[in-house]
Design a protein around this motif. Sequence first.
Motif, mmCIF file in Angstrom:
data_model
loop_
_atom_site.group_PDB
_atom_site.id
_atom_site.type_symbol
_atom_site.label_atom_id
_atom_site.label_comp_id
_atom_site.label_asym_id
_atom_site.label_seq_id
_atom_site.Cartn_x
_atom_site.Cartn_y
_atom_site.Cartn_z
ATOM 1 N N ARG A 27 0.836 -1.203 0.000
ATOM 2 C CA ARG A 27 0.000 0.000 0.000
ATOM 3 C C ARG A 27 0.871 1.253 0.000
ATOM 4 N NH1 ARG A 27 -2.364 -0.480 4.675
ATOM 5 N NH2 ARG A 27 -3.777 -2.070 3.921
ATOM 6 N N GLU A 28 1.928 1.243 0.801
ATOM 7 C CA GLU A 28 2.835 2.394 0.843
ATOM 8 C C GLU A 28 3.543 2.574 -0.499
ATOM 9 O OE1 GLU A 28 5.518 2.507 4.183
ATOM 10 O OE2 GLU A 28 3.945 1.790 5.531
ATOM 11 N N LEU A 29 3.957 1.473 -1.110
ATOM 12 C CA LEU A 29 4.603 1.559 -2.424
ATOM 13 C C LEU A 29 3.648 2.109 -3.480
ATOM 14 C CD1 LEU A 29 6.589 -1.798 -2.473
ATOM 15 C CD2 LEU A 29 7.555 0.509 -2.363
ATOM 16 N N LEU A 30 2.397 1.645 -3.452
ATOM 17 C CA LEU A 30 1.413 2.143 -4.407
ATOM 18 C C LEU A 30 1.098 3.613 -4.180
ATOM 19 C CD1 LEU A 30 -1.037 -0.882 -4.607
ATOM 20 C CD2 LEU A 30 0.396 0.011 -6.451
ATOM 21 N N THR A 31 1.028 4.014 -2.920
ATOM 22 C CA THR A 31 0.782 5.422 -2.613
ATOM 23 C C THR A 31 1.922 6.277 -3.146
ATOM 24 O OG1 THR A 31 -0.481 4.833 -0.636
ATOM 25 C CG2 THR A 31 0.381 7.076 -0.745
ATOM 26 N N GLY A 32 3.147 5.832 -2.948
ATOM 27 C CA GLY A 32 4.302 6.553 -3.476
ATOM 28 C C GLY A 32 4.275 6.627 -4.995
ATOM 29 N N ALA A 33 3.904 5.527 -5.639
ATOM 30 C CA ALA A 33 3.828 5.509 -7.102
ATOM 31 C C ALA A 33 2.759 6.473 -7.607
ATOM 32 C CB ALA A 33 3.545 4.088 -7.597
ATOM 33 N N GLU A 38 1.704 9.147 -6.058
ATOM 34 C CA GLU A 38 2.200 10.509 -5.831
ATOM 35 C C GLU A 38 3.171 10.919 -6.928
ATOM 36 O OE1 GLU A 38 3.778 10.411 -1.866
ATOM 37 O OE2 GLU A 38 1.784 10.516 -0.953
ATOM 38 N N MET A 39 4.004 9.983 -7.385
ATOM 39 C CA MET A 39 4.932 10.288 -8.474
ATOM 40 C C MET A 39 4.176 10.556 -9.774
ATOM 41 S SD MET A 39 7.988 10.615 -7.556
ATOM 42 C CE MET A 39 8.745 10.632 -9.159
ATOM 43 N N VAL A 40 3.145 9.785 -10.038
ATOM 44 C CA VAL A 40 2.336 10.007 -11.241
ATOM 45 C C VAL A 40 1.671 11.375 -11.174
ATOM 46 C CG1 VAL A 40 0.240 9.250 -12.449
ATOM 47 C CG2 VAL A 40 1.962 7.577 -11.773
ATOM 48 N N GLU A 41 1.134 11.716 -10.015
ATOM 49 C CA GLU A 41 0.493 13.020 -9.840
ATOM 50 C C GLU A 41 1.517 14.142 -10.026
ATOM 51 O OE1 GLU A 41 -2.074 15.513 -6.520
ATOM 52 O OE2 GLU A 41 -1.646 13.397 -6.194
ATOM 53 N N PHE A 42 2.715 13.966 -9.495
ATOM 54 C CA PHE A 42 3.774 14.963 -9.667
ATOM 55 C C PHE A 42 4.113 15.128 -11.144
ATOM 56 C CE2 PHE A 42 8.312 15.886 -10.164
ATOM 57 C CZ PHE A 42 8.387 17.111 -9.505
ATOM 58 N N ASP A 43 4.266 14.007 -11.853
ATOM 59 C CA ASP A 43 4.581 14.063 -13.283
ATOM 60 C C ASP A 43 3.482 14.764 -14.073
ATOM 61 O OD1 ASP A 43 6.970 12.763 -12.835
ATOM 62 O OD2 ASP A 43 6.252 10.796 -13.510
ATOM 63 N N LEU A 44 2.222 14.471 -13.742
ATOM 64 C CA LEU A 44 1.108 15.134 -14.427
ATOM 65 C C LEU A 44 1.110 16.633 -14.161
ATOM 66 C CD1 LEU A 44 -1.830 12.607 -13.940
ATOM 67 C CD2 LEU A 44 -0.704 13.235 -16.084
ATOM 68 N N ASN A 45 1.345 17.012 -12.914
ATOM 69 C CA ASN A 45 1.400 18.437 -12.584
ATOM 70 C C ASN A 45 2.549 19.115 -13.312
ATOM 71 O OD1 ASN A 45 -0.814 18.360 -10.911
ATOM 72 N ND2 ASN A 45 0.391 18.004 -9.066
ATOM 73 N N LEU A 46 3.667 18.443 -13.408
ATOM 74 C CA LEU A 46 4.821 18.995 -14.113
ATOM 75 C C LEU A 46 4.505 19.192 -15.591
ATOM 76 C CD1 LEU A 46 7.788 19.843 -13.796
ATOM 77 C CD2 LEU A 46 8.405 17.490 -14.369
ATOM 78 N N LEU A 47 3.872 18.201 -16.204
ATOM 79 C CA LEU A 47 3.504 18.318 -17.614
ATOM 80 C C LEU A 47 2.485 19.435 -17.839
ATOM 81 C CD1 LEU A 47 3.254 14.581 -18.689
ATOM 82 C CD2 LEU A 47 4.934 16.265 -19.446
ATOM 83 N N GLN A 48 1.536 19.569 -16.932
ATOM 84 C CA GLN A 48 0.543 20.632 -17.062
ATOM 85 C C GLN A 48 1.180 22.002 -16.874
ATOM 86 O OE1 GLN A 48 -2.459 19.588 -14.230
ATOM 87 N NE2 GLN A 48 -3.490 18.164 -15.630
#
Length: 172
Positions: free
Chosen positions: A121-127, A129-139
């Motif tokens: 669960r912690e690994l998935l949460t981290g993953a 968060e990274m996807v959300e960070f990447d999306l925010n960066l692209l936007q």
Amino acid sequence: MASLVENLISVLEQENTEYEALLELSRKKTPVIVQGDIVRLQEITDEEQNIIDRIYNLEMKREGHVRDIADVINRDVGELKLENLIRILEKSPGEQKALSEVHDKLRSTLTQMQDINAQNRELLTGALEMVEFDLNLLQSVHRAPETANYNRGAYNAGSMMGSDRGRFDAKQ
């Protein structure tokens, strides 16, 4: 009564076997999550679902056996937990020991599953968060600041930097 307890022990052993298989899949899932292998993660999830279906069927059998035992010993099913049943079986040490052993094995397996699932669960949460960070960066790349160009009326006439490159226009 002895055959009812034996049936219960048999079902609990089958449940433990299924939970151990589920535990093994959870262990396999950890590196898959780290690697980000979505295809393999889906395969493991499908396998887990098959095991969960079998566990559900075994749970129904277990509940039926516990109801039958509760009827025979004239106890309320809601109050008849395995710990209570183990104590009740004092006069049958063989059955008591077998039930106690399978109970301990099942408890150990479930504790291990909780630990691995918490880690996953912690690994998935981290993953995520990274996807959300990447999306925010692209936007944010597409939301560059406006240029400070003003017209004669002192109105902002600036354009968005980067707004005219690489965007898909649905109107065309």
